[in-house]
Scaffold this active site. Structure first.
Site, PDB file in Angstrom:
ATOM      1  N   ASP A  30      -0.565 -10.336   0.232  1.00 21.91           N
ATOM      2  CA  ASP A  30      -0.967  -9.684  -1.081  1.00 21.91           C
ATOM      3  C   ASP A  30       0.259  -9.893  -1.860  1.00 21.91           C
ATOM      4  O   ASP A  30       1.595  -9.894  -1.540  1.00 21.91           O
ATOM      5  CB  ASP A  30      -0.923  -8.009  -0.650  1.00 21.91           C
ATOM      6  CG  ASP A  30      -1.481  -7.470  -1.759  1.00 21.91           C
ATOM      7  OD1 ASP A  30      -2.567  -6.731  -1.823  1.00 21.91           O
ATOM      8  OD2 ASP A  30      -0.858  -7.005  -3.026  1.00 21.91           O
ATOM      9  N   ASN A  86     -11.054  -0.812   0.395  1.00 21.29           N
ATOM     10  CA  ASN A  86     -11.202   0.316  -0.733  1.00 21.29           C
ATOM     11  C   ASN A  86     -12.513  -0.257  -1.475  1.00 21.29           C
ATOM     12  O   ASN A  86     -12.671  -1.154  -2.179  1.00 21.29           O
ATOM     13  CB  ASN A  86     -10.258   0.279  -1.838  1.00 21.29           C
ATOM     14  CG  ASN A  86      -8.794   0.601  -1.048  1.00 21.29           C
ATOM     15  OD1 ASN A  86      -8.743   1.154  -0.398  1.00 21.29           O
ATOM     16  ND2 ASN A  86      -7.357  -0.015  -1.539  1.00 21.29           N
ATOM     17  N   GLY A  92      -9.877   3.351  -5.003  1.00 13.34           N
ATOM     18  CA  GLY A  92      -8.673   2.382  -5.255  1.00 13.34           C
ATOM     19  C   GLY A  92      -8.966   1.048  -5.490  1.00 13.34           C
ATOM     20  O   GLY A  92      -8.038   0.071  -5.341  1.00 13.34           O
ATOM     21  N   GLN A  93     -10.288   0.612  -5.316  1.00  9.13           N
ATOM     22  CA  GLN A  93     -10.793  -0.931  -5.795  1.00  9.13           C
ATOM     23  C   GLN A  93     -10.279  -1.437  -7.216  1.00  9.13           C
ATOM     24  O   GLN A  93     -10.971  -0.638  -8.044  1.00  9.13           O
ATOM     25  CB  GLN A  93     -12.054  -1.202  -5.349  1.00  9.13           C
ATOM     26  CG  GLN A  93     -12.413  -2.602  -5.428  1.00  9.13           C
ATOM     27  CD  GLN A  93     -13.740  -2.992  -4.745  1.00  9.13           C
ATOM     28  OE1 GLN A  93     -14.643  -1.923  -4.540  1.00  9.13           O
ATOM     29  NE2 GLN A  93     -14.132  -4.304  -4.574  1.00  9.13           N
ATOM     30  N   SER A  94      -9.359  -2.505  -7.044  1.00 13.49           N
ATOM     31  CA  SER A  94      -9.201  -2.802  -8.504  1.00 13.49           C
ATOM     32  C   SER A  94      -9.705  -4.595  -8.548  1.00 13.49           C
ATOM     33  O   SER A  94      -9.596  -4.949  -9.723  1.00 13.49           O
ATOM     34  CB  SER A  94      -7.518  -2.922  -8.984  1.00 13.49           C
ATOM     35  OG  SER A  94      -6.859  -3.621  -7.892  1.00 13.49           O
ATOM     36  N   HIS A  99     -12.625  -7.234  -0.184  1.00 13.31           N
ATOM     37  CA  HIS A  99     -11.364  -7.873   0.625  1.00 13.31           C
ATOM     38  C   HIS A  99     -10.983  -6.487   1.505  1.00 13.31           C
ATOM     39  O   HIS A  99     -11.159  -5.230   1.223  1.00 13.31           O
ATOM     40  CB  HIS A  99     -10.312  -8.074  -0.448  1.00 13.31           C
ATOM     41  CG  HIS A  99     -10.045  -7.123  -1.467  1.00 13.31           C
ATOM     42  ND1 HIS A  99     -10.636  -6.975  -2.598  1.00 13.31           N
ATOM     43  CD2 HIS A  99      -9.111  -5.939  -1.546  1.00 13.31           C
ATOM     44  CE1 HIS A  99     -10.377  -5.906  -3.305  1.00 13.31           C
ATOM     45  NE2 HIS A  99      -9.228  -5.171  -2.611  1.00 13.31           N
ATOM     46  N   HIS A 101      -7.631  -5.011   3.388  1.00 11.18           N
ATOM     47  CA  HIS A 101      -6.098  -4.988   3.301  1.00 11.18           C
ATOM     48  C   HIS A 101      -5.924  -4.931   4.818  1.00 11.18           C
ATOM     49  O   HIS A 101      -6.122  -3.997   5.639  1.00 11.18           O
ATOM     50  CB  HIS A 101      -5.511  -3.792   2.699  1.00 11.18           C
ATOM     51  CG  HIS A 101      -5.930  -3.753   1.308  1.00 11.18           C
ATOM     52  ND1 HIS A 101      -4.949  -4.074   0.376  1.00 11.18           N
ATOM     53  CD2 HIS A 101      -6.835  -3.412   0.829  1.00 11.18           C
ATOM     54  CE1 HIS A 101      -5.346  -4.006  -0.807  1.00 11.18           C
ATOM     55  NE2 HIS A 101      -6.613  -3.281  -0.848  1.00 11.18           N
TER      56      HIS A 101
HETATM   57  P1  5GP Z   1      -7.486  -3.058  -4.309  1.00 13.33           P
HETATM   58  O1  5GP Z   1      -6.819  -2.359  -5.272  1.00 13.33           O
HETATM   59  O2  5GP Z   1      -8.838  -3.823  -4.893  1.00 13.33           O
HETATM   60  O3  5GP Z   1      -8.095  -2.503  -3.021  1.00 13.33           O
HETATM   61  O4  5GP Z   1      -6.632  -4.265  -3.837  1.00 13.33           O
HETATM   62  C1  5GP Z   1      -6.390  -5.621  -4.665  1.00 13.33           C
HETATM   63  C2  5GP Z   1      -5.239  -6.194  -4.105  1.00 13.33           C
HETATM   64  O5  5GP Z   1      -4.965  -7.383  -4.648  1.00 13.33           O
HETATM   65  C3  5GP Z   1      -3.903  -5.490  -4.662  1.00 13.33           C
HETATM   66  O6  5GP Z   1      -3.259  -5.113  -3.437  1.00 13.33           O
HETATM   67  C4  5GP Z   1      -3.185  -6.348  -5.387  1.00 13.33           C
HETATM   68  O7  5GP Z   1      -1.728  -6.591  -5.208  1.00 13.33           O
HETATM   69  C5  5GP Z   1      -3.634  -7.768  -5.023  1.00 13.33           C
HETATM   70  N1  5GP Z   1      -3.908  -8.838  -5.950  1.00 13.33           N
HETATM   71  C6  5GP Z   1      -4.084  -8.832  -7.012  1.00 13.33           C
HETATM   72  N2  5GP Z   1      -4.325  -9.978  -7.709  1.00 13.33           N
HETATM   73  C7  5GP Z   1      -3.637 -10.780  -7.069  1.00 13.33           C
HETATM   74  C8  5GP Z   1      -3.631 -12.251  -6.901  1.00 13.33           C
HETATM   75  O8  5GP Z   1      -3.553 -12.977  -7.854  1.00 13.33           O
HETATM   76  N3  5GP Z   1      -2.896 -12.529  -5.875  1.00 13.33           N
HETATM   77  C9  5GP Z   1      -2.757 -12.135  -4.532  1.00 13.33           C
HETATM   78  N4  5GP Z   1      -2.012 -12.664  -3.828  1.00 13.33           N
HETATM   79  N5  5GP Z   1      -2.961 -10.695  -4.626  1.00 13.33           N
HETATM   80  C10 5GP Z   1      -3.407 -10.342  -5.886  1.00 13.33           C
END
Ligand code: 5GP
Ligand code: ZN
Length: 113
Positions: A30, A86, A92-94, A99, A101
């Site tokens: 990450d 998420n 919290g999904q962005s 994916h 974690h």
């Molecule tokens: P979410 O918030 O969707 O559960 O998790 C998305 C994760 O993707 C976040 O922890 C963020 O740091 C990671 N992330 C977002 N863009 C990138 C990227 O371009 N490269 C990597 N290695 N991680 C990313």
């Protein structure tokens, strides 16, 4: 899928620190780690979120968990880790590409916030 950052990472079009990969799944570190070891486990195929998975995806979902275990071993956190997804913005999904974690390397609190 166009404009999906994780599809681009899976295709090798965007750099990432890949820990493990096979034909169907990929694990990479990450960008903004929340623990000393923090990897993301993704399917190469674009699936927006876990709730979008269907019966036909059962094998792929199993492979993702096995990839998480292989990645945990490679990161030397196999004795204590958390695997979490998420699902949806309010959770919290962005990034809208499924994916998990994989977190470890420190004491993990429960319940998560
Ligand atoms: P979410 O918030 O969707 O559960 O998790 C998305 C994760 O993707 C976040 O922890 C963020 O740091 C990671 N992330 C977002 N863009 C990138 C990227 O371009 N490269 C990597 N290695 N991680 C990313
Ligand atoms: Zn994608």
């Amino acid at each position: 899928m166009a404009d999906c950052i994780f599809c681009k990472i899976a295709a090798g079009e965007v750099n990432a620190k890949v820990v493990y990969e096979d034909a169907d799944t990929l694990a990479f570190l990450d960008l903004n780690p929340q623990a000393p070891a923090h990897a993301l486990i993704i399917p190469r195929r674009h699936l927006p979120r876990l709730a979008a998975a269907e019966d036909i995806d059962a094998g792929l979902l199993g492979k993702l968990q096995l990839t998480a275990v292989k990645t945990a071993k490679l990161l030397k956190i196999e004795t204590a880790f958390r695997l979490v997804t998420n699902n949806g913005k309010a959770a919290g999904q962005s990034v809208d590409h499924l994916h998990y974690h994989l977190l470890g390397g420190r004491k993990l609190l429960w319940p998560p916030g």
